[in-house]
Design a protein around this motif. Sequence first.
Motif, mmCIF file in Angstrom:
data_model
loop_
_atom_site.group_PDB
_atom_site.id
_atom_site.type_symbol
_atom_site.label_atom_id
_atom_site.label_comp_id
_atom_site.label_asym_id
_atom_site.label_seq_id
_atom_site.Cartn_x
_atom_site.Cartn_y
_atom_site.Cartn_z
ATOM 1 N N GLU A 1219 0.838 -1.210 0.000
ATOM 2 C CA GLU A 1219 0.000 0.000 0.000
ATOM 3 C C GLU A 1219 0.867 1.252 0.000
ATOM 4 O O GLU A 1219 0.560 2.234 -0.682
ATOM 5 N N SER A 1220 1.970 1.228 0.767
ATOM 6 C CA SER A 1220 2.793 2.448 0.820
ATOM 7 C C SER A 1220 3.415 2.716 -0.554
ATOM 8 O O SER A 1220 3.566 3.852 -0.968
ATOM 9 N N GLN A 1222 2.038 1.920 -3.441
ATOM 10 C CA GLN A 1222 0.991 2.465 -4.322
ATOM 11 C C GLN A 1222 0.718 3.930 -4.006
ATOM 12 O O GLN A 1222 0.401 4.706 -4.893
ATOM 13 N N ARG A 1223 0.855 4.299 -2.727
ATOM 14 C CA ARG A 1223 0.659 5.714 -2.374
ATOM 15 C C ARG A 1223 1.788 6.571 -2.949
ATOM 16 O O ARG A 1223 1.576 7.663 -3.429
ATOM 17 N N ASP A 1224 3.024 6.030 -2.887
ATOM 18 C CA ASP A 1224 4.181 6.811 -3.346
ATOM 19 C C ASP A 1224 4.105 7.122 -4.822
ATOM 20 O O ASP A 1224 4.517 8.174 -5.275
#
Length: 1238
Positions: A1219-1220, A1222-1224
Motif C-alpha cells: 500500500e505504501s 501504491q501511495r508513493d
Amino acid sequence: MTNVSYHISNLLEKMTSTDKDFRFMATNDLMMELQKDSIKLDEDSERKVVAMLLKLLEDKNGEVQNLAVKCLGPLVSKVKEYQVETMVDTLCSNMMSEKEQLRDISSMGLKTVIAELPSSSAGLTLTASVCKKITTQLMGALGKQEDVSVQLEALDILSDMLARLSGTLVSFHPSILNSLLPQLTSPRLAVRKRAIIALGHLVPSCSPALFTQLTEHLLTELARGQPTSSTRTYIQCLATVSRQGGHRVGEHLEKIVPKVVKFCNVEDDELREYCFQAFEAFVRRCPKEMSPHIPTVIKLCLKYITYDPNYNYDADDDQDDSMETEDGDDEDQESDDEYSDDDDMSWKVRRSSVKCLEAVIGTRRDLLPELYGSVSPALVSRFKEREENVKTDIFLAFITLLKQTRPPQGGPTTLSTGTKEDPSLSLLKKQVPTVVKALHRQLKEKSMKCRQGCFSLLTELANVLPGALGEHIPALIPGILYSLTDKSTSSNMKIDALSFLHVLLGNHSPGDFHPHIRVILPPVVACVEDPFYKITSEALLVTQQMVKIMRPLDNAPSPAFDVKPYVKDLFSGTLRRLKAADIDQEVKERAISCMGYIICHLGDQLGEDLQPTLQIFLERLKNEITRLTTVKTLTLVAGSPLKIDLRPMLTEGVPILGSFLRKNQRALKLSTLSALTVMVWNYSDGLKPPAMEPVLNELPALISETDMHVSQVALGLLTCMAKVCPSSLSKISGSILPEVFALVHSPLLQGGALGAILEFFQALVVTKASNMGFHELLKALTGPFHGSQKSPDPMAMHRQSYYSVAKCVAALASACPKEATGTITNLIQEVRSAKSSEPVRILSFLCLGEVGRSMNLGGQKELKTVILEAFSSSNEEVKSAASCALGNICVGNLEEYLPFMLKEIGSQPKRQYLLLHSLKEVISASTAECLKPHVEEIWALLFKHCECPEEGTRNVVAECLGKLTLVNPSQLLPRLKKQLPSGSPHARSTVVTAIKFTIIDQPQPIDALLKGCIGDFLKTLQDPDLNVRRVALVMFNSAAHNKPALIRGLLGSVLPHLYAETQIRKELIREVEMGPFKHTVDDGLDVRKAAFECMYTLLDSCLDCLDIFEYLNHVEEGLKDHYDIRMLTFIMLARLSTLSPSAVMQRLDRLVEPLRATCTTKVKAGSVKQEFEKQEELRRSAMRAVAALLSIGEVEKSPAMADFASQIRSSTEMSSIFESIQRDSPSACGPTDAMDTS
C-alpha cells in the motif's frame, strides 16, 4: 440483534401477502437492509430469508422475481456457507425445470451468486465448495441433449464462473474440458459458439497437459476433413484459444498453420473469415513462433484483400479522370445499390484479411522495407473498397504502417547529416503521390466515416513525413473545403478536417499555401463563428497557424504575399470570440492566443483597432482564469519585430505583472518574468524607474536555491535592466544583491543559473553604479572565504561554491580589464603567502585558473613555480585546485604552457595524476583548431601512460585520449583501433574506455566513422581479461544510452556476448578468511552488474531489436542473483510490464517465484542493522515490480499471480509495504523510470 430479526420477520410476513405490491415493497426493503454493512442475521433468520427468496423466484409477478434475484447477491456474503449451498442447489435444480421463465430467472440467480463469491483467500473455501456444486450440476445439464435452452444457460453460467474463478476449479478442469468438447459438435450454432467462449475462459489457467489435450483434439478433428460447418467451429475455437492462451499455442503452430492455410482455399467465405481471424490471433500472440509463416500469411492476405467476386471495379476506374464532376459520384452511388447483395459474405473475408495484415504490420517493424514493397501498394489500391467497414479497416492498416515507419523513440535516429535516411521512409516518399491520388477521390465521398478515415491517414502521413505533401496541397484543398462547408457535415467531421489542416499548415512551408489562402480562409473564419465550442476552438488554432504562414516573421525569404485583403476578416472573427465572456475556457484561451499572433504578425495593418484590443488584453490580465495565457501572449506581442506600440498599456500593466510574481503558480511566475524581460528590452524608454519598483520589490524572494530555474529567469530580467535602464537598479544593493551572493555561495548552483549570474555581474559592473563597482563586488564574493579562517573546518564553504565564486571573479575581471591586473597580482600573493588559510589558497588558485582561461597570463613569470609548489601541498583540495588552475591557464596560453605541462608529465612520475588532470582540462576546453598543432605530441605522451598500473591514472588517460580523438577523428580513430590487439589488458581497457568518451549525446563529426568501427571495439566483450570486458560493457552502455543508432545494427552479434556476461561464474567466487570468519568474494559481480545495466538501457533505446523472450530468460536469472543485481532486475521487470506486457504475461509463472521468495525472506535474528535495511530495500523494490505486474490487464488470470496477490493481501506486513508503494507512485510503475545508468 433482536430488533433486526423482528424487522426482517415483519418483511418476510409481508412477502407472503396476496397483493403483489406488498410483496414488491417488502422485497425491496429487504434488499436495502441486506446492502447495509452492519446487518447481522441469526441462524433462524438466515434460513427463513433464504427459503423465502427462493420461493419468490417462482412468484407470478416478474418484477418481484427480478428483485428477489437482486437480493441473492448481497445475501451471499451475509449468510453461512451451507445456506449458500442450499441456494445454489435449488437454483441448479430449477434450471432443469420445464418452465422456461423459472429456468431464466434461476440462471440469472446463479450468475448473481457467482459474481458475488469472494475471490480472495479469505473466502476461498466457500467459493471452492459452491463452485464445485454448480460445476457438477452444470456438467450434468450439459449431458442432457433434450433441451437446447438449458444447455445454453448452462454454458453461459460456466463461462461466467471460469472467467471469474477459474483458479478455484483446477481439480474440475479435466472434467469441464471433457463436457465442453462434445458441445463443439452440437447441431445448434449458438451452443457451439458458447462452448467456444467457455473454452476460451478455461485456457488461461488450465495446466499445460490439459492445454495440449485440447489442441490435439482440435487438430485431430480438423484433420478429418469433415463437413465445413464443424470445421468453421474448430477454426474459430483455435482463434479464441490463441487469443486467450497466447503463447501456449506457440509450440503447436508448426502443425496448426499448414491446416489453416489449407482451409483458406476452400470455397466458403465464413470459413475463410475464421481462418484469417485465427492467423491474426497467432500473429499477435506468438510473434516469435509465427516468424517462419509470415510470408505465407502475407501472401494469403494480399490474395483475399481483393476478393470481391460479385463486383466489377474496372467500371469505377474508368471514371477516374472525371472525378472532379459531381455526376461521377452519383453514378457511383447507383452502381453500389445495384450490387447490394444480401447473401454476399465476401466483405467479411476482405475485412478479416485486412485485420490480419494490420496485425502483421503492427508486430513486425523489422519487415518494413518488404511491407512497403508488397503490402503498401495493395492497401492503397484498395482505398476504393465499396464496403464502408472494410474501407475503415484498410485505412487503419495503412495508418499502422505509417506509425511503424515513425522513427523509434530513444535518442536521435540519424547519426549526422551525412548518413542515409531510413530506407522505409524513402520508400514511403515514393508512394506519396499514389496515396494522395487514391485519397483525393475518397475525400469527396458522401460517407463521413470514409472521410474521417482519410483525414486520420493524411494526418499521420504529414507527421511521419513533414513537408512531403507540399506539392499535393492543390489536390487536397477541395476535399478539406467540402468537409468544412458541406451542409450535412457532422461536427466531428469538421473537427477532423480542421485538425488535419492544422497539422498540414504546421508541417509545410508558407509558400506552399499562399496560393490557397483565398479559398481556405473564409470557411475557417466561418468555423470560428460556429456555435459548437470544440469547432471554434480547433478553428482558432488553424487561424493562428494561418496568420504565421501569411506573413512569417523569421528571416526565411518567402515570396511577398499581400495580407491586406484578409486582415479584416481574420481580425473581426477573432475579436468577437475574444470579447465574449460567456464561452468555454479553452475557446477563451485560444482566442487570446490567436489575437496575439494576429497583432504580432499583422499589427501594423490594424490601425485604429490596435489599442482597444490591447485594452481587452489588460482586462484579461486581471482575470485569474485567463491571466497566464494573456501573459504569454503579451510576451509574444512585445517581442514582435513590427515594434507594436505597447506604451499606453504599460503603466497599468507592469504593476499587475509585478503582483503575479507573488503568486504560488510557478508557470505564471516564469511567464511573467519572461514577459517583463522582453518589455524592458524593447520599451525601456516607456518605463521610468518608479514604474519598475513594484517588480523589483518582488525579485529578492524569487532569487534562491529552492528554485534554480525561476532564479535564472529573474536574473535574466535584472541583467536586461542593467543593460537598458541601469538607473532603475540604484536601490538593489540592499535587497536583491545579498540574495544573489547567497545564491553564488550555494552548493546547488550550476548550469544555466550560474551562467545568468555571470552575465548579471558583467552587466552590473559596467554600469558604474555607486557601491556596486568592481572592488565592492569582489569583496562581497570572496569575503566569506577570508572569514572562514576562524572556523576549524577548512571546507566550511561547500566545494561547488569555490568554483562558482572563481567563475564570477573571472567574469568581473574580463568586464574590467584595467582592474584585472591588480587582482591577478593579489591572487598570486594570496597563494604564496604562508598566512593564507587553505580555503583562501584554494579559492585563489581556482580564480587564477578561471581568469587565465579568458586572459593570457604569460606575463606572470612566477606562476608556474607557485603551481608546482602547490602540487606538493599536504592538502588534497589545494593540489586539486592547483591542477585545475594549471589546466585553465594553459587553455588561455597554449603556446607557452602546453610544452611546459607535457615536459612535467614526462619527468614527474609522482605528480603525474594531477598533471594529467590539468591536461584533461586543456583538451576539454580548447577548440580543435588550437589543439591540432599539438596533437601528435600529446598523443605520444598519453600512450606512454596507458599501461599505468594505477586505475585512476588510466581513467584520466582514457578520457584525454577520447576527447583528443574528437579533435581529428578521421586520423586518430583508426590509430586507437590499431592499439586494440596490442599490449597488456591495461592498455586495452584504456583504449576501450577512451571510445566511451568519444560518444557524446550531441551529434558529432566522429559519429559516421564510429558507426563503421564500433563493432571492432565491441569485440573486446570476448576479451579474456575480466576488467577489459567490464569497461567494454560500460562503453556499450554509453553508446546505447547516448547514440543507440551506433549499435542497433550490431545487436545480433553483440547480444549473445552481453547475455553471457550475466551468468554467475563459479570460478570467480573465492573465499577469504577474515580472522575467525570466512567471507565469499565474487570477482564477477561488477561485470554482471555492468551487463544488467546495459540490458536496462537497451529497453529504452532498442526495444524493437530485442528478442524479448530471450531477454526475459536473463532477467529471470538475475532475479535470483546478488543483492545489487536483484535491485536492478526488479526495476527492469517493472519497466517491461509497461513496455511489453504480453511477453511478461507469458513468463509470469516463472517470474512470480523469485519475487515471492524475496518478499517472504526473513533476515536471521541477531544480524547487523545493515542486513535488515538491505532486506527491507530489496522487499520494497520487489513490491514495486509486483505493483507494476498487477497493473497489466488480466494478470490475475494466472493462477500463480492470483495466489501471490492474495498472499500479499492476507499478510499484514506485505500488504502495508504494497500500500505504501501504491501511495508513493501515482501509477504502480512510477519509480521504474528513476534509474539512471548513464
